[in-house]
Design a protein around this motif. Sequence first.
Motif, mmCIF file in Angstrom:
data_model
loop_
_atom_site.group_PDB
_atom_site.id
_atom_site.type_symbol
_atom_site.label_atom_id
_atom_site.label_comp_id
_atom_site.label_asym_id
_atom_site.label_seq_id
_atom_site.Cartn_x
_atom_site.Cartn_y
_atom_site.Cartn_z
ATOM 1 N N PHE A 88 0.807 -1.207 0.000
ATOM 2 C CA PHE A 88 0.000 0.000 0.000
ATOM 3 C C PHE A 88 0.847 1.267 0.000
ATOM 4 O O PHE A 88 1.913 1.306 0.612
ATOM 5 C CB PHE A 88 -0.920 0.035 1.232
ATOM 6 C CG PHE A 88 -1.968 -1.026 1.225
ATOM 7 C CD1 PHE A 88 -3.081 -0.928 0.409
ATOM 8 C CD2 PHE A 88 -1.847 -2.133 2.050
ATOM 9 C CE1 PHE A 88 -4.054 -1.913 0.409
ATOM 10 C CE2 PHE A 88 -2.811 -3.122 2.065
ATOM 11 C CZ PHE A 88 -3.923 -3.012 1.235
ATOM 12 N N SER B 60 -6.049 2.505 7.793
ATOM 13 C CA SER B 60 -7.010 1.790 8.620
ATOM 14 C C SER B 60 -6.360 0.577 9.287
ATOM 15 O O SER B 60 -6.586 0.302 10.467
ATOM 16 C CB SER B 60 -8.199 1.356 7.768
ATOM 17 O OG SER B 60 -9.093 0.590 8.520
ATOM 18 N N GLN B 61 -5.532 -0.151 8.549
ATOM 19 C CA GLN B 61 -4.856 -1.328 9.092
ATOM 20 C C GLN B 61 -3.889 -0.954 10.218
ATOM 21 O O GLN B 61 -3.815 -1.641 11.242
ATOM 22 C CB GLN B 61 -4.095 -2.051 7.986
ATOM 23 C CG GLN B 61 -4.994 -2.699 6.961
ATOM 24 C CD GLN B 61 -4.212 -3.296 5.816
ATOM 25 O OE1 GLN B 61 -3.083 -3.738 5.979
ATOM 26 N NE2 GLN B 61 -4.820 -3.317 4.636
ATOM 27 N N ASP C 28 -1.730 -10.195 6.500
ATOM 28 C CA ASP C 28 -1.288 -9.768 5.169
ATOM 29 C C ASP C 28 0.217 -9.962 5.090
ATOM 30 O O ASP C 28 0.978 -9.378 5.867
ATOM 31 C CB ASP C 28 -1.653 -8.297 4.950
ATOM 32 C CG ASP C 28 -1.371 -7.816 3.542
ATOM 33 O OD1 ASP C 28 -0.473 -8.359 2.870
ATOM 34 O OD2 ASP C 28 -2.056 -6.871 3.102
ATOM 35 N N ASP D 63 -2.717 5.610 1.493
ATOM 36 C CA ASP D 63 -3.862 4.778 1.138
ATOM 37 C C ASP D 63 -4.736 4.560 2.377
ATOM 38 O O ASP D 63 -4.255 4.104 3.410
ATOM 39 C CB ASP D 63 -3.362 3.433 0.605
ATOM 40 C CG ASP D 63 -4.461 2.587 0.006
ATOM 41 O OD1 ASP D 63 -5.484 2.370 0.696
ATOM 42 O OD2 ASP D 63 -4.298 2.138 -1.139
ATOM 43 N N ASP D 64 -5.998 4.906 2.267
ATOM 44 C CA ASP D 64 -6.913 4.779 3.402
ATOM 45 C C ASP D 64 -6.983 3.357 3.936
ATOM 46 O O ASP D 64 -7.151 3.147 5.140
ATOM 47 C CB ASP D 64 -8.323 5.252 3.031
ATOM 48 C CG ASP D 64 -8.414 6.761 2.900
ATOM 49 O OD1 ASP D 64 -7.562 7.458 3.495
ATOM 50 O OD2 ASP D 64 -9.331 7.239 2.218
ATOM 51 N N ARG D 65 -6.860 2.358 3.055
ATOM 52 C CA ARG D 65 -6.888 0.968 3.517
ATOM 53 C C ARG D 65 -5.699 0.675 4.410
ATOM 54 O O ARG D 65 -5.825 0.009 5.444
ATOM 55 C CB ARG D 65 -6.916 0.007 2.328
ATOM 56 C CG ARG D 65 -8.181 0.132 1.482
ATOM 57 C CD ARG D 65 -8.060 -0.625 0.197
ATOM 58 N NE ARG D 65 -6.992 0.008 -0.595
ATOM 59 C CZ ARG D 65 -6.583 -0.423 -1.772
ATOM 60 N NH1 ARG D 65 -7.107 -1.506 -2.303
ATOM 61 N NH2 ARG D 65 -5.649 0.218 -2.428
ATOM 62 N N TRP D 66 -4.523 1.192 4.046
ATOM 63 C CA TRP D 66 -3.331 0.996 4.864
ATOM 64 C C TRP D 66 -3.455 1.725 6.199
ATOM 65 O O TRP D 66 -3.162 1.177 7.260
ATOM 66 C CB TRP D 66 -2.073 1.458 4.134
ATOM 67 C CG TRP D 66 -0.873 1.456 5.026
ATOM 68 C CD1 TRP D 66 -0.162 2.534 5.458
ATOM 69 C CD2 TRP D 66 -0.254 0.317 5.638
ATOM 70 N NE1 TRP D 66 0.860 2.133 6.303
ATOM 71 C CE2 TRP D 66 0.819 0.778 6.414
ATOM 72 C CE3 TRP D 66 -0.505 -1.050 5.595
ATOM 73 C CZ2 TRP D 66 1.630 -0.079 7.151
ATOM 74 C CZ3 TRP D 66 0.316 -1.899 6.332
ATOM 75 C CH2 TRP D 66 1.366 -1.405 7.092
#
Length: 157
Positions: free
Chosen positions: A15, A24-25, A82, A19-22
């Motif tokens: 990511f 968030s993680q 991941d 990146d919003d996904r990263w």
Amino acid sequence: MEELRVSVTATSDRFAADDDRWLSQVRVLHGDLGRETRVVTGRPTAARPGTKGGWLPDVAVLLSPAVVAGVVAVVKAWLVRDRDRTVHLAWEVNGRKGEFTATASTADNATLQAALEHGLRAAAGTDAVAGTDAGAVAESAEPGASGGSEPDGNSVG
């Protein structure tokens, strides 16, 4: 026994840093660590060479013998979700620095726990942590098993 302040930096090969996904993680990791021990927000970081994610602030966890197993479980569980994730742990005690880089494929619970207990022993100036024999801890960590080492090149086990 003294608490050990351990810097925790999460990175990703997959990511981008924004990146919003990263993000968030990483927030999940920070939240899970906060349920095990006190977390102190640090400074924003740049991505490590060869990685993308990592611009959220580093955090530091205040580690004591009573919370080592919980922190180990959180880091390991977060890594195995991941394969592109990495957690870098770093500490300094009396001018001696230690660090440990954990990935899903290279860190097992025993090795990660041995690295953190090593830092606690250094902080306390003792050879044992919470009744654990230092020799047993050293034997559980294969030298170089997950990249953990002291600045002098010795394994952190």
